[in-house]
Design a protein around this motif. Structure first.
Motif, PDB file in Angstrom:
ATOM      1  N   VAL A   5      14.708  -9.952  -1.720  1.00 23.78           N
ATOM      2  CA  VAL A   5      16.072  -9.461  -1.432  1.00 23.78           C
ATOM      3  C   VAL A   5      16.813 -10.431  -0.499  1.00 23.78           C
ATOM      4  O   VAL A   5      18.022 -10.594  -0.623  1.00 23.78           O
ATOM      5  CB  VAL A   5      16.116  -8.009  -0.884  1.00 23.78           C
ATOM      6  CG1 VAL A   5      15.485  -7.049  -1.868  1.00 23.78           C
ATOM      7  CG2 VAL A   5      15.506  -7.893   0.480  1.00 23.78           C
ATOM      8  N   LEU A   6      16.086 -11.093   0.395  1.00 21.54           N
ATOM      9  CA  LEU A   6      16.770 -12.052   1.280  1.00 21.54           C
ATOM     10  C   LEU A   6      17.263 -13.268   0.488  1.00 21.54           C
ATOM     11  O   LEU A   6      18.305 -13.836   0.792  1.00 21.54           O
ATOM     12  CB  LEU A   6      15.842 -12.504   2.420  1.00 21.54           C
ATOM     13  CG  LEU A   6      15.549 -11.454   3.500  1.00 21.54           C
ATOM     14  CD1 LEU A   6      14.686 -12.054   4.609  1.00 21.54           C
ATOM     15  CD2 LEU A   6      16.832 -10.871   4.093  1.00 21.54           C
TER      16      LEU A   6
ATOM     17  N   THR B 140      20.947  -7.622  -3.856  1.00 20.83           N
ATOM     18  CA  THR B 140      19.861  -6.957  -4.584  1.00 20.83           C
ATOM     19  C   THR B 140      19.170  -5.929  -3.666  1.00 20.83           C
ATOM     20  O   THR B 140      19.312  -5.977  -2.443  1.00 20.83           O
ATOM     21  CB  THR B 140      18.802  -7.971  -5.069  1.00 20.83           C
ATOM     22  OG1 THR B 140      18.313  -8.687  -3.930  1.00 20.83           O
ATOM     23  CG2 THR B 140      19.399  -8.942  -6.076  1.00 20.83           C
ATOM     24  N   ARG B 141      18.421  -5.027  -4.301  1.00 21.93           N
ATOM     25  CA  ARG B 141      17.652  -4.039  -3.540  1.00 21.93           C
ATOM     26  C   ARG B 141      16.200  -4.037  -4.022  1.00 21.93           C
ATOM     27  O   ARG B 141      15.915  -4.500  -5.132  1.00 21.93           O
ATOM     28  CB  ARG B 141      18.262  -2.642  -3.732  1.00 21.93           C
ATOM     29  CG  ARG B 141      19.589  -2.457  -2.995  1.00 21.93           C
ATOM     30  CD  ARG B 141      20.078  -1.026  -3.024  1.00 21.93           C
ATOM     31  NE  ARG B 141      20.405  -0.551  -4.366  1.00 21.93           N
ATOM     32  CZ  ARG B 141      19.750   0.391  -5.020  1.00 21.93           C
ATOM     33  NH1 ARG B 141      18.711   0.999  -4.458  1.00 21.93           N
ATOM     34  NH2 ARG B 141      20.118   0.765  -6.229  1.00 21.93           N
ATOM     35  N   GLY B 142      15.311  -3.501  -3.191  1.00 25.21           N
ATOM     36  CA  GLY B 142      13.896  -3.488  -3.549  1.00 25.21           C
ATOM     37  C   GLY B 142      13.256  -2.130  -3.269  1.00 25.21           C
ATOM     38  O   GLY B 142      13.667  -1.408  -2.356  1.00 25.21           O
TER      39      GLY B 142
ATOM     40  N   ALA C 283      12.745  -7.848   9.531  1.00 26.92           N
ATOM     41  CA  ALA C 283      13.366  -8.926   8.743  1.00 26.92           C
ATOM     42  C   ALA C 283      14.847  -8.650   8.507  1.00 26.92           C
ATOM     43  O   ALA C 283      15.546  -9.465   7.903  1.00 26.92           O
ATOM     44  CB  ALA C 283      12.643  -9.082   7.407  1.00 26.92           C
ATOM     45  N   GLY C 284      15.333  -7.467   8.967  1.00 25.24           N
ATOM     46  CA  GLY C 284      16.768  -7.163   8.869  1.00 25.24           C
ATOM     47  C   GLY C 284      17.197  -6.668   7.498  1.00 25.24           C
ATOM     48  O   GLY C 284      18.383  -6.724   7.170  1.00 25.24           O
ATOM     49  N   CYS C 285      16.245  -6.170   6.685  1.00 24.09           N
ATOM     50  CA  CYS C 285      16.674  -5.683   5.365  1.00 24.09           C
ATOM     51  C   CYS C 285      16.245  -4.233   5.139  1.00 24.09           C
ATOM     52  O   CYS C 285      15.997  -3.816   4.004  1.00 24.09           O
ATOM     53  CB  CYS C 285      16.198  -6.602   4.244  1.00 24.09           C
ATOM     54  SG  CYS C 285      14.485  -7.115   4.341  1.00 24.09           S
ATOM     55  N   GLY C 286      16.163  -3.454   6.246  1.00 27.41           N
ATOM     56  CA  GLY C 286      15.763  -2.050   6.157  1.00 27.41           C
ATOM     57  C   GLY C 286      16.710  -1.222   5.291  1.00 27.41           C
ATOM     58  O   GLY C 286      16.291  -0.217   4.711  1.00 27.41           O
TER      59      GLY C 286
ATOM     60  N   ILE D 128      10.222   1.841   0.840  1.00 22.14           N
ATOM     61  CA  ILE D 128       8.796   1.840   0.507  1.00 22.14           C
ATOM     62  C   ILE D 128       8.391   3.281   0.195  1.00 22.14           C
ATOM     63  O   ILE D 128       8.608   4.182   1.012  1.00 22.14           O
ATOM     64  CB  ILE D 128       7.957   1.303   1.700  1.00 22.14           C
ATOM     65  CG1 ILE D 128       8.336  -0.136   2.038  1.00 22.14           C
ATOM     66  CG2 ILE D 128       6.468   1.411   1.399  1.00 22.14           C
ATOM     67  CD1 ILE D 128       7.922  -1.181   1.017  1.00 22.14           C
ATOM     68  N   LEU D 129       7.813   3.486  -0.978  1.00 23.54           N
ATOM     69  CA  LEU D 129       7.409   4.827  -1.392  1.00 23.54           C
ATOM     70  C   LEU D 129       5.888   4.912  -1.480  1.00 23.54           C
ATOM     71  O   LEU D 129       5.253   4.003  -2.039  1.00 23.54           O
ATOM     72  CB  LEU D 129       7.995   5.150  -2.772  1.00 23.54           C
ATOM     73  CG  LEU D 129       9.514   5.007  -2.928  1.00 23.54           C
ATOM     74  CD1 LEU D 129       9.917   5.318  -4.366  1.00 23.54           C
ATOM     75  CD2 LEU D 129      10.243   5.935  -1.958  1.00 23.54           C
TER      76      LEU D 129
END
Ligand SMILES: C[S@@+](CC[C@H](N)C(=O)[O-])C[C@H]1O[C@@H](n2cnc3c(N)ncnc32)[C@H](O)[C@@H]1O
Length: 347
Positions: A185-186, A191-193, A213-216, A221-222
């Motif tokens: 995503v970075l 985009t999303r993950g 990493a600043g992408c919360g 996360i499931l």
């Protein structure tokens, strides 16, 4: 010697050179000590220091890093036996040796073998008798070895592949520490993950890393079992699915077919499935030409886990709803393949 005797007794030729064609028992024994020392030296920071500084003063390095100098000395002396370092015993100083670069480049595999799996393979004889108690592998060390293996071997190939793939939402199956999602995503704004991972402790760790990493706000996360995954609303826009070092957990064959077929419904918009895993080796190992395959087979045999061969994968893929667009075979780690799969009803 023993091999010659058994050949004479059976009259059979073995298919390729074995370790017995080269050294004697003392060498086999001593190489195994070198192998342990490579794993330990990485964990203790010895390899990194040698790479960065080019020399290691055992006493000073041990004191500066809170390490036991006697152990570091023994470790370094073992490394010198394999020419990983040269050692001036009197001065207590080591420097990279002829095999340093190779050992350093493959340290993740040594770590996987000894640190992550040592508790199991050290007791394999007992396990063979049916007693597995207390032979668990070290999950944290598996994570560390996997992360390093991704960075050193898989990511360069994966990044080249990804350059030609457009995606908005990626689902990473068996996401572990979440590093792949962070990197993806970075590297791709907008985009999303989604990470799908069974282990709550891995997920806690991954969430912390993703936040750091600043992408919360872009990665979820499931906690889910990939083999029992069902459609949920957040999967609606997933157009890329990745699955690294987990494929063998989907087997045996009928389970793997069922699970991979289910991905077509669970991720209805997925246009790419990138699956990378180590496979079981058919025939003898290449003693000089392959690293990892033998360890992977021994450890998984110890866990009682079925590991598919490349032929097993190629044979079952046509039944999964996915077809193979391209395939990459890794030299290091050996017996490791990456499949770029696409839905089989797409041109
Ligand atoms: C060898 S690790 C690889 C982690 C990560 N994909 C990587 O490449 O570094 C395999 C991961 O898959 C997870 N896993 C195994 N079986 C799973 C399942 N049925 N559902 C979800 N995750 C699973 C494990 O907990 C572990 O984190």
């Amino acid at each position: 010697m023993h091999r010659m005797a058994s050949q004479a007794a059976t009259g059979e030729e073995t298919a390729g050179p074995t370790i017995a064609d080269v050294p004697n028992a003392a060498e086999i024994f001593n190489w195994s000590v070198v192998s342990y020392a490579i794993s330990a030296a990485w964990e203790a920071g010895v390899l990194e220091h040698l790479q960065e500084v080019g020399r290691l003063e055992i006493e000073a390095f041990s004191a500066a890093n809170g390490l036991d100098a006697q152990i570091v000395h023994a470790m370094v002396k073992a490394l010198a036996m394999g020419d990983v370092v040269t050692l001036d015993e009197e001065a207590g100083v080591a420097a990279p040796g002829r095999t340093f670069d190779e050992a350093n480049a493959t340290k993740a595999l040594f770590h996987w073998l000894h640190r992550a799996s040592g508790n199991l393979i050290g007791q394999l004889g007992r396990v063979a008798k049916g007693d597995r108690e207390g032979t668990e592998r070290d999950a944290r060390a598996i994570g560390i070895a996997s992360r390093e293996a991704n960075a050193a071997y898989f990511d360069p190939v994966f990044r080249r592949l990804l350059a030609d793939i457009d995606f908005d939402v990626v689902a990473d199956l068996g996401s572990g520490a979440g590093q792949r999602l962070i990197d993806m995503v970075l590297a791709r704004p907008g985009t999303r993950g989604i990470g799908i991972e069974l282990q709550p402790r891995s997920n806690e760790n991954a969430r912390a890393m993703i936040t750091a990493a600043g992408c919360g706000d872009r990665v979820d996360i499931l906690e889910r079992d990939v083999t029992a995954l069902e459609y949920e609303d957040s999967f609606a826009d997933v157009d890329l699915v990745t699955c690294f070092l987990l494929g063998h957990d989907l087997w045996p064959r009928e389970n793997a077919i069922r699970t991979m077929r289910s991905f077509r419904e669970t991720f209805p918009r997925a246009r790419h499935l990138i699956l990378c895993d180590t496979v079981r080796t058919e025939g003898p190992y290449s003693v000089r030409g392959s690293i990892f395959a033998s360890a992977f087979d021994v450890v998984h045999a110890g866990m009682g886990q079925f590991i598919p061969t490349t032929s097993d994968w190629l044979d079952m893929l046509p039944e999964t709803g996915w077809r193979c667009l391209e395939r990459h075979d890794f030299e290091v780690p050996s017996a490791t393949i990456l499949f770029h799969l696409v839905p089989d009803d797409e041109a």
